[in-house]
Design an enzyme around this catalytic site. Structure first.
Site, PDB file in Angstrom:
ATOM      1  CG  ASN A 272      -1.608  -1.330   1.558  1.00 22.75           C
ATOM      2  OD1 ASN A 272      -2.316  -1.741   0.690  1.00 22.75           O
ATOM      3  ND2 ASN A 272      -1.271  -1.857   2.697  1.00 22.75           N
ATOM      4  CD  GLU A 303       5.470  -5.917   0.233  1.00 20.12           C
ATOM      5  OE1 GLU A 303       4.786  -5.026  -0.470  1.00 20.12           O
ATOM      6  OE2 GLU A 303       5.938  -7.034   0.083  1.00 20.12           O
TER       7      GLU A 303
END
Length: 851
Positions: A272, A303
């Site tokens: 995210n 990530e």
């Protein structure tokens, strides 16, 4: 439901019609424990006024829909998870007011109550198509927009999203409004909301482009573990930002960077934008080996790499999902090696991660890296280790093919050209071709658009003096996936030193292999080495074979090969040969017992005993399996006792010994470690190890009251998960029945609890108890995809099948089911893979029997 299964063609049609200006998302998290209020205001333009399209919303109770000020009847417009929108104008405003449901399966907005203290924690998980479970969306990656979240929640909660967290605005009665600023332009699947009674700490990264706030969040019951590891996590995060901002020549694009450790998480982590969620198991409460921390570092860097590759520049459609994941996977290992203490990370990759790619790629369900994801169901099926591990391996080969400098130059231009937009693989390929001057379309076709793994084997003849008269590399492929590829490989020659205390590389050549046979003229006249290693330096993605002399050298003295990556390649080759029924399982077990005690690579120490356990319990010939299992058990005890006090080896071998324990001596020792009557210098019998020992005793039917007694002192969710696994491991019909009910039939069982049960259920040596569950499994495969949801069903179908019952009769029964069943295609895929494992086991058993 066809409405949830968006197709590529539908997405292309909608993208050609619409541009999305903005989302304003109002969420009220104070309306109850089961649902929350969701109001979405969606501003968008339409290129063809008067046209019809649809918006996405799953599992909601819709109260009101307004399009351009006109009310629409939800009972007619909202059906099959879609809201029909007719008579569009050039500029449009859609408002949808609904109640949405909290998830307990890790999809959408997950709600968790910590059993330790009753505190509430929420987090979102939207990839692939689950933002539509929280707000009304155009759920496809190429309809990017800006998002403004406005959240009503208890005033003492932490609320985190993609934009910086605002100060709460009190509303009275203990509630507050958290009004976020608009985000950068992004896709729906990387938006995020994390809310609850989280503990928060803040740090910063000072880089060449300015200051980046670094937030860290966890449950209150895990604060001590976050504080213990915080310095390491912050250091790693800073190293990552410094490395990637320089490597990509592009500033971090999302302002702040929060890392949130959340409970009952299905994935390892999720990228995210600016609000990365990670499994809170990455804040361990008990001692872990170095491989754990090496992998945590890889996840954190993976990530972070996505912030550029995936979030800044995003695929148009999920056909290029592989590129997001493969690139982040390659980048995280590259960053570990270049910027952190884990300088041998590619060795760990070869010993662990890459092996999962090889396994997946040899299944009947294999697919090209660039899969044809024609709809969302196809995406869910193809989100696997071919996407991650094989993809990263192939990118590593591409780097070797074009050169690291040209590769990075192409990537940098790609980020500049497509920042905050969407692209396709052809765009990246064009950038790399321009930077390198090499034609890459044919390379991409053979590597990315075809399935299967090649095998490279040496082929040679020797002169009278023991030198190579001829040496060639023979390339083969499975007949179902016959592509022969171009490989850039290293070839290493290793020989014993005069004292036979170490294997030393005496010659290395790097060459291109192409077609069925490639002659290696550079090594003609070279004395035959004790070990000939193809793909030395692990440049390509291919299985390799050892000639007879090299295999004998490996069995005798692999541990005396002083290069960790070379050892990893030999470990991998011998395991491949065992799985492919070319090396007896007994020989592989002996190889591991003789050499693993001196292995220095953290992943080698952690993973290789697990493969040897599979060889002993599944790939060994039934007629001498008991003897080999006893040899394996006793060998592990010797390794545990000989390991350095307090070392990773000691911890790993004790865990493995507990897992292998069957004899009275072994089980008595396990019980003694648990009770404190047995000790091992340097070994801390902490909470996680205690559960491993209890599960060992439970699998032998000797747990007594230990499971419930331990659960009385370990009241955490981890304790509950460990207890559920220990119960499932018991050799008891009633325990198996209850475990099956919880894992397979009861959709209310929390995800991680169900996973723990599933992994513990099919124990070697419990074949009589497991026999009835073949039919239970096949029956469940017809329905679990709908009853449990994608993730739960995938875990159950992948891991609970009793493969230890391998027999010709089992093969016949499963083939019969595959021929007649109308189960969903994803469910059939897992059944096919389990059948392949059974057939592989039978072939390996026959090889071991012929030893």
């Amino acid at each position: 439901m066809p409405g949830t299964n968006l197709t590529r063609d539908e997405a292309a049609t909608r993208a050609a019609l619409l541009d999305v200006t903005s989302y304003t998302i109002d969420l009220d998290l104070t309306t109850g424990e089961k649902t929350f209020a969701s109001t979405t205001t969606l501003e968008f333009s339409c290129r063809e006024p008067g046209a019809t399209t649809f918006a996405d919303l799953v599992g909601a109770t819709v109260h009101e829909i307004t399009l351009n000020g006109e009310s629409i009847d939800p009972t007619t417009a909202y059906a099959d998870s879609r809201i029909t929108l007719e008579g569009l104008q050039a500029e449009n405003t859609l408002v949808v007011r609904a109640d949405c449901t909290y998830s307990h399966t890790g999809e959408g907005l997950h709600r968790f109550v910590d059993p330790v203290d009753g505190r509430v924690y929420l987090y979102s998980q939207f990839e692939v198509p689950d933002a539509r479970r929280v707000f009304t969306t155009f759920e496809q990656p190429d309809l990017k927009s800006v998002f403004t979240f406005r959240v009503v929640a208890p005033e003492d909660w932490k609320i985190v999203s993609n934009a910086p967290s605002p100060a709460p605005q009190p509303l009275g009665e203990g509630k507050a409004l958290f009004a976020f600023e608009p985000t950068e332009r992004m896709s729906t699947y990387i938006t995020a909301l994390i809310a609850g009674e989280y503990h928060e700490v803040q740090d910063t990264y000072e880089g060449k482009h300015g200051t980046i706030p670094l937030g860290h969040y966890c449950r209150q019951s895990l604060v001590e573990y976050l504080e213990r590891d915080r310095a390491e996590i912050v250091a790693l995060t800073r190293q990552g930002f410094e490395f990637f901002e320089e490597l990509f020549d592009f500033p971090y694009p999302f302002g702040k960077y929060d890392q949130l450790y959340v409970p009952e998480y299905n994935m390892g982590a999720m990228e995210n934008a600016g609000a990365v969620t990670l499994r809170d198991e990455y804040l361990p409460r008990s001692r872990q080996p170095r491989s754990f921390y090496e992998f945590r570092a890889a996840v954190i860097l993976h990530e972070m790499a996505h912030m550029w590759f995936g979030d800044l520049v995003t695929m148009k459609w999920w056909d290029d999902l592989w590129l997001n994941e493969s690139f982040a996977e390659w980048a995280c290992y590259h960053a570990e090696v270049e910027a952190t203490e884990y300088t041998d990370a590619w060795t760990g990759f070869a010993n662990a991660r890459k092996q999962t790619g090889y396994r997946q790629d040899q299944m009947p369900s294999t697919h090209p890296i660039a899969a044809d994801n024609h709809d969302l169901h196809a995406v869910e099926v193809n989100f696997d280790m071919i996407t991650y591990a094989k993809g990263a391996s192939v990118l590593k080969q591409l780097v070797a093919w074009v050169g690291i400098e040209d590769f990075i130059a192409g990537i940098r231009q790609y980020f500049k050209d497509f920042a905050f937009g969407n692209s396709e693989f052809t765009d990246l390929l064009a950038a790399l071709e321009k930077a390198s001057g090499r034609e890459l379309t044919s390379w991409a076709q053979e590597w990315l658009q075809t399935a299967g793994v090649n095998t490279l084997a040496p082929e040679f003849s020797l002169a009278a003096d023991g030198t190579y008269e001829r040496l060639a590399v023979r390339q083969t492929a499975h007949p179902d996936w016959p592509t022969l590829r171009r490989h850039r490989i290293g070839i290493g020659c290793y020989s014993w030193n005069a004292e036979r205390t170490s294997l030393v590389r005496t010659r290395y050549v790097e060459t291109d292999v192409e077609g069925e046979l490639t002659e290696i003229a550079e090594l003609v006249g070279e004395t035959q080495p004790d070990l000939l290693l193809l793909n030395d330096a692990d440049l390509t993605y291919a299985k390799i074979r050892l000639d007879e002399r090299s295999r004998a050298t490996a069995i005798e003295g692999l541990s005396r090969l002083d290069d960790s990556l070379a050892r990893a390649l030999v470990w991998g080759a011998t395991w491949d040969m065992t799985r492919d029924a070319e090396m007896p399982a007994t020989d592989y077990v002996e190889l591991v017992l003789a050499n693993i005690g001196q292995e220095t690579d953290a992943w080698g120490v952690s993973r290789i005993p697990a493969t040897a356990a599979t060889a002993a319990t599944l790939y060994s010939a039934p007629e001498h399996r008991d003897a080999l299992r006893t040899r394996w058990e006793q060998g592990l005890r010797e390794l545990a006792l000989a390991a350095e006090a307090g070392s990773d080896q000691q911890l790993t071998f004790v865990r493995a010994y507990a897992g292998a324990a069957r004899s009275e001596e072994a089980l008595t020792w396990v019980a003694g470690l648990l009770d404190g009557t047995e000790t091992l210098e340097g070994l801390a019998v902490d909470q996680d190890l205690r559960w491993s020992l209890i599960t060992s005793l439970a699998a032998a039917g000797r747990a007594g009251s230990r499971i419930e007694d331990e659960l009385g002192t370990d009241t955490t969710i981890s304790g509950q998960e460990h207890a559920a696994a220990a119960r499932a491991a018991q050799p008891d019909a009633e325990a198996k029945h209850e475990a099956w009910r919880l894992a397979v039939l009861d959709s209310s069982t929390p995800n991680e609890t169900a996973r723990s049960i599933t992994l513990a259920f099919p124990r070697a040596g419990q074949e009589e108890l497991l026999a009835p569950y073949v039919e239970e499994y096949l029956s469940a495969a017809e329905t679990v995809w709908e009853s449990l949801g994608t993730h739960r069903a995938s875990v159950v179908l992948d891991y609970i099948f009793p493969v230890t019952l391998a027999s010709d009769a089992l093969v016949t029964r499963v083939r019969e089911w595959l021929d007649t069943s109308e189960a969903p295609a994803p469910a059939k895929r897992f059944v096919q893979e389990n059948l392949a494992d059974v057939e592989r086991a039978l072939a390996a058993q026959a090889c071991d029997a012929a030893r």
